[in-house]
Structure formats: structure tokens, C-alpha cells
Write a protein that holds these residues in place. Structure first.
Motif, mmCIF file in Angstrom:
data_model
loop_
_atom_site.group_PDB
_atom_site.id
_atom_site.type_symbol
_atom_site.label_atom_id
_atom_site.label_comp_id
_atom_site.label_asym_id
_atom_site.label_seq_id
_atom_site.Cartn_x
_atom_site.Cartn_y
_atom_site.Cartn_z
ATOM 1 N N CYS A 203 34.910 39.512 43.435
ATOM 2 C CA CYS A 203 33.882 39.173 42.450
ATOM 3 C C CYS A 203 33.448 40.432 41.717
ATOM 4 C CB CYS A 203 32.678 38.525 43.136
ATOM 5 S SG CYS A 203 31.286 38.153 42.040
ATOM 6 N N ALA B 17 27.939 37.186 47.409
ATOM 7 C CA ALA B 17 29.371 37.007 47.163
ATOM 8 C C ALA B 17 30.235 37.502 48.316
ATOM 9 C CB ALA B 17 29.765 37.706 45.862
ATOM 10 N N SER C 244 39.734 40.095 38.909
ATOM 11 C CA SER C 244 38.854 39.515 39.936
ATOM 12 C C SER C 244 39.024 38.013 39.954
ATOM 13 C CB SER C 244 37.393 39.868 39.675
ATOM 14 O OG SER C 244 36.943 39.237 38.493
ATOM 15 N N ALA D 1 36.409 36.070 40.246
ATOM 16 C CA ALA D 1 35.229 35.508 39.590
ATOM 17 C C ALA D 1 34.428 36.629 38.951
ATOM 18 C CB ALA D 1 34.363 34.749 40.593
ATOM 19 N N VAL E 28 30.414 37.344 37.454
ATOM 20 C CA VAL E 28 29.025 36.891 37.311
ATOM 21 C C VAL E 28 28.359 37.733 36.235
ATOM 22 C CG1 VAL E 28 26.781 36.592 38.415
ATOM 23 C CG2 VAL E 28 28.877 36.192 39.729
ATOM 24 N N GLY F 229 35.797 30.449 37.057
ATOM 25 C CA GLY F 229 35.708 31.885 37.285
ATOM 26 C C GLY F 229 34.553 32.589 36.616
ATOM 27 N N PHE G 241 30.346 32.821 35.926
ATOM 28 C CA PHE G 241 29.035 32.407 36.398
ATOM 29 C C PHE G 241 27.961 33.268 35.732
ATOM 30 C CE2 PHE G 241 32.295 31.637 39.505
ATOM 31 C CZ PHE G 241 32.106 30.309 39.842
ATOM 32 N N ALA H 189 30.989 32.155 43.372
ATOM 33 C CA ALA H 189 32.067 33.120 43.147
ATOM 34 C C ALA H 189 32.913 33.280 44.398
ATOM 35 C CB ALA H 189 31.476 34.457 42.711
ATOM 36 N N CYS I 93 35.589 30.847 44.843
ATOM 37 C CA CYS I 93 36.757 30.978 43.975
ATOM 38 C C CYS I 93 37.892 31.767 44.617
ATOM 39 C CB CYS I 93 36.367 31.692 42.671
ATOM 40 S SG CYS I 93 35.284 30.739 41.596
#
Length: 513
Positions: free
Chosen positions: A6, A22, A201, A203, A205, A469, A471, A505, A508
């Protein structure tokens, strides 16, 4: 470069909550230098609004109250229904009910998690949200919890927790694009040590704040006068990530034409908050006195509601001050109110105070720092005092009480002021008289990205479905606050949706069989 589970963009409170949720192999990136860590969270008073059932419910997470001290505290429970209603009524009922419900229903659990996971030093906010009345501490306005040493203490706790969790942090590392692959967001492109670097990555954020530090975007979305507003917090919240998210198909939503702004010290820095005084430049004592503009006229109802329901309101009070001649106002009190002003905001070492032994002397002194009509100031105070007197004569049963909406106003059968003062109206007639010059400080903007309330996934403009992916949390979330918000809701929202974003995340990440 390594593949991260993440990547969190932004080192503030909301981003920290996401990174801590995460699980593992998390990278946090921020375009600010290390000495500016913390985003706007650093500049807050640390207030967190939460549902609670009374003082006993909070003793397990606060550090400044013993069970014995709790016996002299008056604190009404703050229910789910009250929290929801406060957000909805202050936002003209335009806030997304599902986002509001997610915030409120997870608020209490979020504080427990912060106290345990990040060791955030919560306290009861005696210094900001309580007045001593008849020997008891009486809390008001629904907001009761804060953090020891305010935003500084909050970010300090986060940084220690992130270090313990093994979160890697890159400062001086602006993000200028998202990596898109196979219909999903798969990383970011950053500038590190002068080089363009693509980081993969599972995910991403987004927790990079609003656009309040970008004067061009302020003018474009909020209006021409907003180029003069002072920046209360970080100068690095310039809205860059909104365009990046749009390029990935994200939907913009919410109130892009208003923001959180408030009364701010005229002498504060203009382009960024001060990391030593942070929130102390706030000047929130207006309910205890009156505010006048350069022409000597009142222009807001200083007692409309509790301070934490009005200080961020669109048109009141920051924006209202910005729109006055010269973009400033004077807050005025007499000796009866001085002891109730918060020392962290009005101490001699924090703010320039103008003292006078008479109203005439006060008008003369204020004329040297911007007052254009001293005679009108004198007349304004006369008519205000007359309105207070007439109201008191008709309502002798009412008693001044700063911890409740006491109903003491300027309105009576014989007198009506425009604007009125609806609560806490005392005559300003006992020297010394004191005035402070204030302006508008902008905190954060309300417009943002559309997210799913359960996962904090960013929603697609074209389909309305979550973008795989990607957020979002913190001040980048749109459609939660409109035109106003209940004080302390922002940090709680950052924690609630930060946790959701981090947990989502983590989901994912491809799991081993």
C-alpha cells in the motif's frame, strides 16, 4: 523498486490512520519536508467528536481525569441521533447520509483504536469545551475529547506508531501521477531526489488534503476575495491529487464553493500556519462579546449557537470577516468576560490586545489600526447595551451562563437589533475594555472525491463503482460536510475513513493459498 502492499499519499492524521491499518509493507509519501510532517492535523487543537454515554464511558481512554474528579463533571451523553443531526442541520441537509452514518457509527470505536494502536494521549477538553459553573465543570456543545498538546501531540503519537509498525516514509517526494494498469490503480509516479520514479503497489490511499493553500484554486472555486485569506495550516495542501484522481476516472463531489474558515489573528503569518503556536491563532471568544467592522458596525449574530457550531460556518464567521471592508474585524469585551477567554488564544504572549478605560479611548486606539468610524463604534455599543438592558428588564428570570444557550439577547418588545445577539448578551460597560483585531483563516475545503462509505474506495465518474486499488480519506473526501460542520468532526472522520481505507487496501493484496 520494491512492490509495496500500500502507498499512502500524505503524512497527516488521516493518512497515518490508513497506514497503521494497512498491516504491512506500507510506504507513505509526502511532498513536504520532514519538518512539516503531519499535514493540517498538526495545526489542530486535537478535538475529536464522538458518540458517548457520558463521562464514565470516556474514562478508559482519557488521561487527565480520575474517577474522583469525574464526580464534579457535568457531561450529557452525546447520542448517535444528536451527532447525525448536528452534521445534517449544519450542512443544510445536503451531506450524504451514508457517509454521515459511517462516520457517526464508527466514531467511538475509532477513538478506542487510536488510544490503543497509536497511543494517542486523549484528554477531556476542559480548556476548550467546559466552563466552571457553581464549582462544577460543565461541558457544552457535544464535543468533549481532545489530545494532550493538541495536534502536536496527535502527530507525535502517530509518528511513533508508524515507526513501530515499520512504515517507510519518504518526504520531499511529490506525487504527480497515478499508475493505471488493467483497469486499476497500481502505484504512483513521484519525484524523488530530482528523478522521476514509478512505484508499484497493490493499493493507493489518497490523504493529501484539500486545495486551501492554492490561491488560484481558492479564487476559482470559493470566489475572488479568498485570495486574501490566511492559511491556518500546512502550505502543502494545494489540491494536486484531485486532478490525478480525475485522470484515473474518479468522481468529484460535494461542496466545492465553501470551506472551513474561522476568526484568525490579524498578525498571524499569511501563507502558512506557525508550527510553534499552531491553533493558538484561533480567536473563538466572540460569543462572549461582539464583533465590529472597520465602519464600527456589527455584522454577525455572535451568540447564534455554541462556538463549535458556528466558527466554521460559511458566511459566519471567517468568510463574513473576509467580506468586511479591509477583510478584518475587531472583537470587543469588557472586564466581565475577560476571565472566560481562553488563555491559549488570548494570552499576552499570543495576541496583541488593545486596552482602554473608556469606550471613547477604545475608539481612538482602534482608529490607529484600521477603525474608520469611531463615532459609529460608540453608537453601536450604546444601542447594543440598550438592547441588552431592555431584554433583561423583560426577562429577569434569565441568568448569564456560558455553558448553555442562556437566551440572554438584545431583542425585546421595544428593541430589535440587526443583527441580533441571540445568547450570552451582557452589557459591555465595565472597563477595562479590550479589543483584538482578527481576519479570516482558511482551514480546509469541503469539495472532494466520491467514496464508498464502507470501504473508502474512490468511485468512478462513469460507472459509480469503486475504482480498483484507489482509496481516499481525510479532507479529500467529498459530500460529507457542506457549508459548515460540527467542531471536532474532521479528525474523527479522518480516523474512521482512514481505518476503512487502510483495511480495504490490505484486502487488495493477493493472498497466498
Amino acid at each position: 523498486m520494491s512492490m509495496y502492499d500500500c502507498i499512502v499519499v500524505g503524512s497527516g492524521h488521516a493518512g497515518s490512520c490508513a497506514a497503521l491499518s494497512a498491516k504491512e509493507h506500507v510506504l507513505m509519501v509526502d511532498k513536504c519536508p520532514a519538518e512539516w510532517v503531519g499535514g493540517n492535523g498538526y495545526f489542530t487543537a486535537g478535538a475529536h467528536r464522538t458518540v458517548h454515554s457520558g463521562v464514565d464511558d470516556l474514562l478508559s481512554i482519557v488521561r487527565n481525569v480520575t474517577p474522583e474528579q469525574a464526580q464534579v463533571i457535568d457531561m450529557e451523553p452525546y447520542t448517535r441521533e444528536e451527532f447525525v443531526e448536528d452534521i445534517m442541520r449544519l450542512g443544510a441537509r445536503r451531506s450524504d447520509p451514508s457517509l454521515v452514518a459511517a462516520l457517526v457509527d464508527n466514531s467511538r470505536q475509532a477513538l478506542t483504536w487510536l488510544a490503543q494502536k497509536a497511543q494517542v494521549p486523549f484528554i477531556l477538553s476542559f480548556h476548550r469545551q467546559a466552563f466552571e459553573v457553581n464549582g462544577r465543570q460543565r461541558f457544552w456543545g457535544g464535543l468533549v475529547t481532545s489530545v494532550e498538546d493538541g495536534g502536536k501531540g496527535l502527530i507525535r503519537a502517530h509518528q511513533a506508531a508508524l515507526k513501530d509498525a515499520g512504515v517507510e516514509i519518504w518526504f520531499d517526494c511529490p506525487v504527480f501521477d497515478l499508475v493505471k494498469r488493467d483497469g486499476r490503480v497500481a502505484g504512483v509516479v513521484v519525484r524523488k531526489d530530482g528523478l522521476e520514479v514509478q512505484i508499484e503497489s497493490h493499493a493507493v490511499v489518497l490523504a493529501a488534503g484539500g486545495f486551501e493553500a492554492n490561491s488560484e484554486l481558492r479564487v476559482a472555486h470559493l470566489g475572488q476575495s479568498w485570495d486574501k485569506a490566511k492559511i491556518r495550516g500546512t502550505p502543502y495542501n494545494t489540491g494536486d491529487c484531485f486532478a490525478m484522481a480525475q485522470s484515473a476516472g474518479a468522481k468529484l463531489t460535494g461542496d466545492w464553493s465553501s470551506c472551513h474558515s474561522t476568526c484568525w489573528d490579524w498578525n498571524a503569518p499569511s501563507l502558512a500556519g506557525a508550527r510553534d503556536l499552531t491553533n493558538q491563532y484561533t480567536k473563538s471568544g466572540y460569543p462572549l462579546g461582539i464583533m465590529i467592522n472597520a465602519h464600527g458596525l456589527r455584522f454577525v449574530d455572535e451568540g447564534e449557537d455554541y462556538r463549535n457550531y458556528t466558527y466554521a460556518k460559511d458566511l459566519q464567521f471567517g468568510k463574513a470577516i473576509l467580506l468586511q471592508p479591509g477583510g478584518f474585524a475587531f472583537q470587543i469585551w469588557d472586564t466581565k468576560a475577560l476571565g472566560y477567554l481562553r488563555k491559549e488564544e488570548y494570552g499576552d504572549e499570543v495576541v496583541e490586545k488593545i486596552y482602554a478605560g473608556s469606550v471613547e479611548e477604545l475608539a481612538h486606539k482602534l482608529s490607529a489600526i484600521g477603525l474608520q468610524n469611531g463615532a459609529q463604534l460608540i453608537e453601536t455599543l450604546r444601542t447594543y447595551n440598550q438592547g441588552v438592558k431592555e431584554h433583561m428588564s423583560e426577562h429577569p428570570e434569565l441568568k448569564w451562563d456560558p455553558a448553555v444557550k442562556d437566551g440572554l439577547s438584545t431583542e425585546s418588545s421595544s428593541t430589535s437589533l440587526s443583527p441580533p445577539k441571540s445568547n450570552w448578551a451582557l452589557k459591555i460597560d465595565e472597563p477595562p475594555f479590550v479589543a483584538v483585531k482578527v481576519t479570516c483563516g482558511i482551514t480546509f475545503t469541503f469539495g472532494g472525491l466520491a467514496i464508498d462509505p464502507n470501504s473508502a474506495a474512490v468511485l468512478s465518474e462513469s460507472t459509480g463503482a469503486p475504482i480498483p486499488g484507489l482509496f481516499c480519506t481525510g479532507e479529500m473526501v467529498g459530500n460529507l460536510f457542506w457549508s459548515n460542520y460540527p467542531g471536532g468532526s474532521g479528525l474523527t472522520a479522518g480516523a474512521v475513513f482512514g481505518r476503512k481505507a487502510g483495511e480495504s487496501a490490505w484486502k487488495c493484496i493477493p493472498k497466498m493459498n
